[in-house]
Write an enzyme that holds these catalytic residues in place. Sequence first.
Site, mmCIF file in Angstrom:
data_model
loop_
_atom_site.group_PDB
_atom_site.id
_atom_site.type_symbol
_atom_site.label_atom_id
_atom_site.label_comp_id
_atom_site.label_asym_id
_atom_site.label_seq_id
_atom_site.Cartn_x
_atom_site.Cartn_y
_atom_site.Cartn_z
ATOM 1 N N SER A 150 39.228 47.090 42.083
ATOM 2 C CA SER A 150 40.080 46.152 41.364
ATOM 3 C C SER A 150 40.943 46.955 40.394
ATOM 4 O O SER A 150 40.427 47.708 39.574
ATOM 5 C CB SER A 150 39.192 45.150 40.615
ATOM 6 O OG SER A 150 39.975 44.253 39.865
ATOM 7 N N LYS A 177 42.648 45.778 45.242
ATOM 8 C CA LYS A 177 42.939 44.459 44.667
ATOM 9 C C LYS A 177 43.755 44.665 43.407
ATOM 10 O O LYS A 177 43.353 45.417 42.516
ATOM 11 C CB LYS A 177 41.625 43.734 44.360
ATOM 12 C CG LYS A 177 41.720 42.582 43.366
ATOM 13 C CD LYS A 177 40.437 41.769 43.359
ATOM 14 C CE LYS A 177 39.994 41.418 41.960
ATOM 15 N NZ LYS A 177 38.726 40.644 41.950
ATOM 16 N N LYS A 188 45.296 43.086 40.028
ATOM 17 C CA LYS A 188 45.254 41.963 39.105
ATOM 18 C C LYS A 188 46.700 41.545 38.849
ATOM 19 O O LYS A 188 47.570 42.412 38.651
ATOM 20 C CB LYS A 188 44.581 42.378 37.797
ATOM 21 C CG LYS A 188 43.126 42.825 37.968
ATOM 22 C CD LYS A 188 42.248 41.747 38.553
ATOM 23 C CE LYS A 188 41.301 41.194 37.549
ATOM 24 N NZ LYS A 188 40.353 40.207 38.144
ATOM 25 N N ASP A 234 44.490 39.120 42.467
ATOM 26 C CA ASP A 234 43.604 38.223 41.705
ATOM 27 C C ASP A 234 44.322 37.793 40.429
ATOM 28 O O ASP A 234 44.693 38.626 39.593
ATOM 29 C CB ASP A 234 42.303 38.962 41.350
ATOM 30 C CG ASP A 234 41.277 38.066 40.655
ATOM 31 O OD1 ASP A 234 41.544 36.859 40.473
ATOM 32 O OD2 ASP A 234 40.196 38.581 40.298
ATOM 33 N N GLU A 259 43.350 35.464 45.039
ATOM 34 C CA GLU A 259 42.113 35.012 44.403
ATOM 35 C C GLU A 259 42.402 34.176 43.163
ATOM 36 O O GLU A 259 43.181 34.600 42.299
ATOM 37 C CB GLU A 259 41.296 36.266 44.046
ATOM 38 C CG GLU A 259 39.937 36.019 43.426
ATOM 39 C CD GLU A 259 39.216 37.346 43.123
ATOM 40 O OE1 GLU A 259 39.659 38.416 43.606
ATOM 41 O OE2 GLU A 259 38.216 37.306 42.391
ATOM 42 N N ASP A 287 37.039 32.274 43.081
ATOM 43 C CA ASP A 287 36.053 33.034 42.306
ATOM 44 C C ASP A 287 35.503 32.087 41.230
ATOM 45 O O ASP A 287 34.505 31.395 41.464
ATOM 46 C CB ASP A 287 36.750 34.291 41.720
ATOM 47 C CG ASP A 287 35.913 35.078 40.741
ATOM 48 O OD1 ASP A 287 34.740 34.725 40.518
ATOM 49 O OD2 ASP A 287 36.416 36.077 40.163
ATOM 50 N N LYS A 342 29.707 36.048 43.164
ATOM 51 C CA LYS A 342 29.145 36.807 42.043
ATOM 52 C C LYS A 342 27.871 36.090 41.639
ATOM 53 O O LYS A 342 27.908 34.907 41.278
ATOM 54 C CB LYS A 342 30.110 36.796 40.848
ATOM 55 C CG LYS A 342 31.397 37.578 41.043
ATOM 56 C CD LYS A 342 32.312 37.394 39.836
ATOM 57 C CE LYS A 342 33.607 38.186 39.999
ATOM 58 N NZ LYS A 342 34.625 37.753 39.008
ATOM 59 N N GLY A 369 32.793 41.613 41.327
ATOM 60 C CA GLY A 369 32.216 42.532 40.349
ATOM 61 C C GLY A 369 32.556 42.112 38.939
ATOM 62 O O GLY A 369 33.562 41.430 38.706
#
Length: 363
Positions: A133, A159, A161, A187, A212, A235, A259, A287
Amino acid sequence: MKLEGVELRRIRMPLRTPFRTSFGTEHERDVLLLRAVTTEAEGWGECVAMSEPLYSSEHVDGAAEVISRFLVPAVSGATSVAQASVAMARFKGHPMAKAAVEMALLDAQLRASGMSFGTFLGAVRPTVPAGVSVGIASDIPSLLSTVEGFLAEGYVRIKLKIEPGWDVEPVRAVRGAFGDSVPLQVDANAAYSLSDARHLARLDDFDLLLIEEPLDSLHDHVSLARQLRTPICLDESITSARVAAEAISAGACQVVNIKAGRVGGYLEARRVHDVCSAHGVPVWCGGMLETGIGRAANVALAALPGFVLPGDVSASDRYFAEDVAGPFVVEEGSVRVPEGAGLGVVPDAGLLASLTTSVVFVS
Ligand code: NPQ
Ligand code: MG
């Protein structure tokens, strides 16, 4: 197996580099570790709550209070992890606090019986693919050099952000620099609203694996899904196996991030996996900047058969110069599932002591 008490230890782990998301910038990880002492073995748990309630409503001080005041007393008479989970269920909410207690008890039970977390959960692979990430950067060149470094380390999925003002351009730049074959996803941590649908649809040009948690409403994801070609992954919204089933049936998501902390523990995480698999929905392991303790459990979970996408399962050195357990490393794009009893790793006592900011024993 009888529980004699639980040690709550707060440690402060400096991050190698600040981690910026749509909800804020973290400079260090304030972690609550649990050590369950039972008549047969000790077990370790990690609470994934952040020091401030930015990702979800939980925070570390609150989790420590709930664990010591309600959860430990509730599980003190339990003779199995399943019993302990039932005893904790009467308290509303606080999934990260519950997950940490369950993890410590499960680790103790598994160490006593000599079984690994992976075997207990139903792992079907010896290694899991490593994804990473990547935080919001200050500018495009620094993002590209960060991504280049992770690709060189062998990460098999990137990934990014994102947030309003940092979405289409960084994705375009990463695609331009590293090509269309790099598995890439984004995400948003709920930073958009439904009125951004047309803007988010611009991401459809970049062949992303998924987007996400774009929105702050479970329901609005149903409408958004109809306007995007990019699959929606949830998520924050997926808080239990039951909610996962509802979200899938409603058409709110095509992929689920699992998660354990968010859903109240590894037993519920496995049920989320089972529900998603039954619906043909791919899942991957999220994570929360875990230490080697939480990371060991995540790696075991990520080895279940329905985890068909690479997770935010990174090496210890993605976040920390020194990890309290492990360290976990990326080799040929993968992280090895520990094989020893329980989590298969224990924290280094000296390092733990040097990072500790407070410690109490609750019995
Ligand atoms: C996510 N994690 O998938 C989270 C969010 C997140 C790896 O992107 C401190 C503790 C900082 C937990 C920042 C990743 C955090 C954190 C972000 C969790 O949404
Ligand atoms: Mg997320």
